[in-house]
Scaffold this motif. Structure first.
Motif, PDB file in Angstrom:
ATOM      1  N   GLN A  93       0.784  -1.040  -0.024  1.00  0.00           N
ATOM      2  CA  GLN A  93      -0.088  -0.044   0.202  1.00  0.00           C
ATOM      3  C   GLN A  93       0.658   1.262   0.112  1.00  0.00           C
ATOM      4  O   GLN A  93       0.568   2.277  -0.705  1.00  0.00           O
ATOM      5  CB  GLN A  93      -1.070   0.242   1.171  1.00  0.00           C
ATOM      6  N   VAL A  96       1.763   2.261  -3.522  1.00  0.00           N
ATOM      7  CA  VAL A  96       0.535   2.142  -4.576  1.00  0.00           C
ATOM      8  C   VAL A  96       0.655   3.493  -5.629  1.00  0.00           C
ATOM      9  O   VAL A  96       0.711   3.667  -6.635  1.00  0.00           O
ATOM     10  CB  VAL A  96      -0.827   1.910  -4.135  1.00  0.00           C
ATOM     11  N   ASP A  97       0.514   4.707  -4.598  1.00  0.00           N
ATOM     12  CA  ASP A  97       0.745   5.825  -5.611  1.00  0.00           C
ATOM     13  C   ASP A  97       1.688   6.331  -6.344  1.00  0.00           C
ATOM     14  O   ASP A  97       1.494   6.630  -7.417  1.00  0.00           O
ATOM     15  CB  ASP A  97       0.327   7.004  -4.355  1.00  0.00           C
ATOM     16  N   ALA A  98       2.759   6.076  -5.909  1.00  0.00           N
ATOM     17  CA  ALA A  98       3.916   6.380  -6.614  1.00  0.00           C
ATOM     18  C   ALA A  98       4.226   5.146  -7.658  1.00  0.00           C
ATOM     19  O   ALA A  98       4.542   5.733  -8.998  1.00  0.00           O
ATOM     20  CB  ALA A  98       5.429   6.026  -5.684  1.00  0.00           C
ATOM     21  N   VAL A 100       1.488   3.958  -9.462  1.00  0.00           N
ATOM     22  CA  VAL A 100       0.549   4.199 -10.155  1.00  0.00           C
ATOM     23  C   VAL A 100       0.774   5.353 -11.225  1.00  0.00           C
ATOM     24  O   VAL A 100       0.657   5.564 -12.357  1.00  0.00           O
ATOM     25  CB  VAL A 100      -0.804   4.221  -9.712  1.00  0.00           C
ATOM     26  N   GLU A 101       1.352   6.513 -10.272  1.00  0.00           N
ATOM     27  CA  GLU A 101       2.084   7.562 -11.016  1.00  0.00           C
ATOM     28  C   GLU A 101       3.053   7.406 -12.141  1.00  0.00           C
ATOM     29  O   GLU A 101       2.790   8.116 -13.136  1.00  0.00           O
ATOM     30  CB  GLU A 101       2.583   8.594  -9.908  1.00  0.00           C
ATOM     31  N   GLN A 104       1.092   5.654 -15.093  1.00  0.00           N
ATOM     32  CA  GLN A 104       0.572   6.970 -16.158  1.00  0.00           C
ATOM     33  C   GLN A 104       1.429   7.946 -16.692  1.00  0.00           C
ATOM     34  O   GLN A 104       1.306   8.361 -17.585  1.00  0.00           O
ATOM     35  CB  GLN A 104      -0.611   7.655 -15.007  1.00  0.00           C
ATOM     36  N   CYS A 115       5.516  -1.368 -13.726  1.00  0.00           N
ATOM     37  CA  CYS A 115       4.705  -0.969 -12.604  1.00  0.00           C
ATOM     38  C   CYS A 115       3.320  -1.869 -12.560  1.00  0.00           C
ATOM     39  O   CYS A 115       2.944  -2.036 -11.549  1.00  0.00           O
ATOM     40  CB  CYS A 115       4.216   0.376 -13.294  1.00  0.00           C
ATOM     41  N   LEU A 119       2.065  -3.838  -9.248  1.00  0.00           N
ATOM     42  CA  LEU A 119       0.646  -3.444  -8.512  1.00  0.00           C
ATOM     43  C   LEU A 119       0.106  -5.140  -8.639  1.00  0.00           C
ATOM     44  O   LEU A 119      -0.382  -5.376  -7.471  1.00  0.00           O
ATOM     45  CB  LEU A 119      -0.010  -2.929  -9.487  1.00  0.00           C
TER      46      LEU A 119
END
Length: 126
Positions: A93, A96-98, A100-101, A104, A115, A119
């Motif tokens: 967790q 996750v943000d890094a 996903v960033e 994208q 990536c 995930l």
């Protein structure tokens, strides 16, 4: 100690015993040199040493850990990159943000695929 089996499911590795991570925590912080050695060990020829480095990095995470791992997702060396993916999967967790960033925002197809695998590894581990 007892060796942990690594299962592979469609190219995503999972460390089976997630409860084990606490054994790799250390009370005093690692020096920068020790951390550099651990990151280098993610590419060691020994699977056991690579996995131990992964768990040690994940268990002793700092605010630099996830950005440093994410920056390694476009490494040319597949074995090294796979271990980075596995390490992010163990962190879960907080990464996750890094990830996903990066997925994208990156134009590097290797990094984007890594990536996606990171995930998937997070989902398998948690």
């Amino acid at each position: 100690g007892e060796e942990k089996e690594v299962e592979e499911e469609e190219g995503v590795e999972q460390i089976v015993d997630m409860d084990d991570i606490a054994r790799f925590r250390r009370d005093e912080p690692f020096t920068e040199e020790e951390m550099d050695d651990l990151y280098a060990r993610l590419n060691h020829k020994s699977t056991r040493l690579r996995q131990k480095a992964s768990l040690t990095i994940a268990a002793n995470r700092t605010e630099q850990t996830v950005p440093r791992l994410v920056s390694m997702l476009e490494l040319e060396d597949m074995q090294h990159r796979r271990q980075v993916v596995q390490t992010l999967g163990v962190i879960g967790q907080p990464a996750v943000d890094a990830v996903v960033e990066e997925l994208q925002g990156s134009t590097n197809s290797t990094a984007r695929a890594s990536c996606a695998k990171a995930l998937a590894s997070m989902v398998l581990n948690y």
